[in-house]
Design a protein around this motif. Structure first.
Motif, PDB file in Angstrom:
ATOM      1  N   GLU A 166      -4.096  -0.613 -11.080  1.00 31.15           N
ATOM      2  CA  GLU A 166      -5.073   0.110 -10.277  1.00 31.15           C
ATOM      3  C   GLU A 166      -5.854   1.110 -11.132  1.00 31.15           C
ATOM      4  O   GLU A 166      -7.074   1.223 -11.018  1.00 31.15           O
ATOM      5  CB  GLU A 166      -4.388   0.841  -9.112  1.00 31.15           C
ATOM      6  N   LEU A 197      -5.793   4.996  -4.448  1.00 34.85           N
ATOM      7  CA  LEU A 197      -7.054   4.282  -4.284  1.00 34.85           C
ATOM      8  C   LEU A 197      -8.058   5.070  -3.453  1.00 34.85           C
ATOM      9  O   LEU A 197      -9.263   4.962  -3.664  1.00 34.85           O
ATOM     10  CB  LEU A 197      -6.803   2.908  -3.667  1.00 34.85           C
ATOM     11  N   HIS A 198      -7.572   5.882  -2.529  1.00 33.10           N
ATOM     12  CA  HIS A 198      -8.467   6.696  -1.704  1.00 33.10           C
ATOM     13  C   HIS A 198      -9.006   7.899  -2.482  1.00 33.10           C
ATOM     14  O   HIS A 198     -10.208   8.159  -2.490  1.00 33.10           O
ATOM     15  CB  HIS A 198      -7.741   7.171  -0.444  1.00 33.10           C
ATOM     16  N   LEU A 199      -8.106   8.626  -3.163  1.00 34.41           N
ATOM     17  CA  LEU A 199      -8.507   9.834  -3.893  1.00 34.41           C
ATOM     18  C   LEU A 199      -9.168   9.532  -5.231  1.00 34.41           C
ATOM     19  O   LEU A 199      -9.901  10.356  -5.757  1.00 34.41           O
ATOM     20  CB  LEU A 199      -7.284  10.726  -4.138  1.00 34.41           C
ATOM     21  N   ARG A 200      -8.850   8.352  -5.803  1.00 39.96           N
ATOM     22  CA  ARG A 200      -9.348   7.954  -7.130  1.00 39.96           C
ATOM     23  C   ARG A 200      -8.845   8.907  -8.212  1.00 39.96           C
ATOM     24  O   ARG A 200      -9.494   9.134  -9.223  1.00 39.96           O
ATOM     25  CB  ARG A 200     -10.874   7.877  -7.172  1.00 39.96           C
ATOM     26  N   GLN A 220       0.816  -1.207   0.000  1.00 35.95           N
ATOM     27  CA  GLN A 220       0.000   0.000   0.000  1.00 35.95           C
ATOM     28  C   GLN A 220       0.854   1.263   0.000  1.00 35.95           C
ATOM     29  O   GLN A 220       0.448   2.285  -0.522  1.00 35.95           O
ATOM     30  CB  GLN A 220      -0.932   0.011   1.211  1.00 35.95           C
ATOM     31  N   GLU A 221       2.055   1.191   0.584  1.00 35.02           N
ATOM     32  CA  GLU A 221       2.909   2.370   0.696  1.00 35.02           C
ATOM     33  C   GLU A 221       3.866   2.524  -0.484  1.00 35.02           C
ATOM     34  O   GLU A 221       4.669   3.438  -0.508  1.00 35.02           O
ATOM     35  CB  GLU A 221       3.691   2.316   2.011  1.00 35.02           C
ATOM     36  N   ARG A 237       0.204   4.133  -3.396  1.00 34.87           N
ATOM     37  CA  ARG A 237      -0.907   3.318  -3.917  1.00 34.87           C
ATOM     38  C   ARG A 237      -2.159   3.566  -3.067  1.00 34.87           C
ATOM     39  O   ARG A 237      -3.260   3.679  -3.580  1.00 34.87           O
ATOM     40  CB  ARG A 237      -0.512   1.847  -3.902  1.00 34.87           C
ATOM     41  N   GLN A 238      -1.967   3.685  -1.756  1.00 34.11           N
ATOM     42  CA  GLN A 238      -3.096   3.921  -0.857  1.00 34.11           C
ATOM     43  C   GLN A 238      -3.759   5.268  -1.155  1.00 34.11           C
ATOM     44  O   GLN A 238      -4.979   5.370  -1.189  1.00 34.11           O
ATOM     45  CB  GLN A 238      -2.614   3.876   0.591  1.00 34.11           C
ATOM     46  N   GLN A 239      -2.963   6.318  -1.403  1.00 40.14           N
ATOM     47  CA  GLN A 239      -3.524   7.626  -1.743  1.00 40.14           C
ATOM     48  C   GLN A 239      -4.283   7.563  -3.065  1.00 40.14           C
ATOM     49  O   GLN A 239      -5.365   8.136  -3.198  1.00 40.14           O
ATOM     50  CB  GLN A 239      -2.408   8.668  -1.849  1.00 40.14           C
TER      51      GLN A 239
END
Length: 142
Positions: free
Chosen positions: A73, A56-59, A41-42, A52-54
């Motif tokens: 992704e 997927l969160h922000l799209r 994720q980091e 990667r986490q940002q």
């Protein structure tokens, strides 16, 4: 069975890691699975630093490099937004699209007319001028 990563704890889950090109599976303990998931994720884009986490969160992507670095992704997000397609299949209201198309055509024709006048190609300029009149007439009827 022992964890194939740390060799210390009891293995509880079989995992196929995304970075494995050969598609090999590993049997891991719960601690190692959490560590790998966090590291996954980091993972950050080398250009802008977006994780990667940002993403997927922000799209949203952070830069042009993100499109290739996070290809899987981004493709997944596009498929989700476009109902399974990876290309954009948008739509426009019919009333707006005809008028907008004519206005754009009129703008292009006026630019062509100015270029023909500057190059002193008056015969072509006259043809373009007649096309402008026709488009303006069509625009009045929309």
């Amino acid at each position: 069975m022992r964890c194939q990563r740390c060799g210390e704890r009891e293995a509880v889950v079989r995992v196929k890691l995304p970075q494995d090109q050969e598609g090999t599976e590993q049997i891991l303990c719960s601690v190692c699975v959490k560590e790998l998931a966090k590291a996954y994720q980091e993972t950050a884009c080398p250009s802008c630093g977006m994780t990667r986490q940002q993403l997927l969160h922000l799209r949203k992507v952070g830069c042009a490099t993100c499109y290739s670095f996070f290809k899987e992704e981004v493709d997944g997000m596009i498929r989700q937004f476009q109902h399974g397609h990876t290309k954009h299949y948008g739509s426009r209201p019919e009333e707006e699209s005809v008028e907008k198309r004519l206005v754009q055509q009129l703008s292009r024709l006026r630019e062509q007319l100015n270029r023909k006048i500057l190059s002193e190609d008056y015969e072509e300029a006259e043809i373009i001028k007649q096309q402008i009149v026709n488009v303006e007439e069509d625009l009045r009827h929309v």
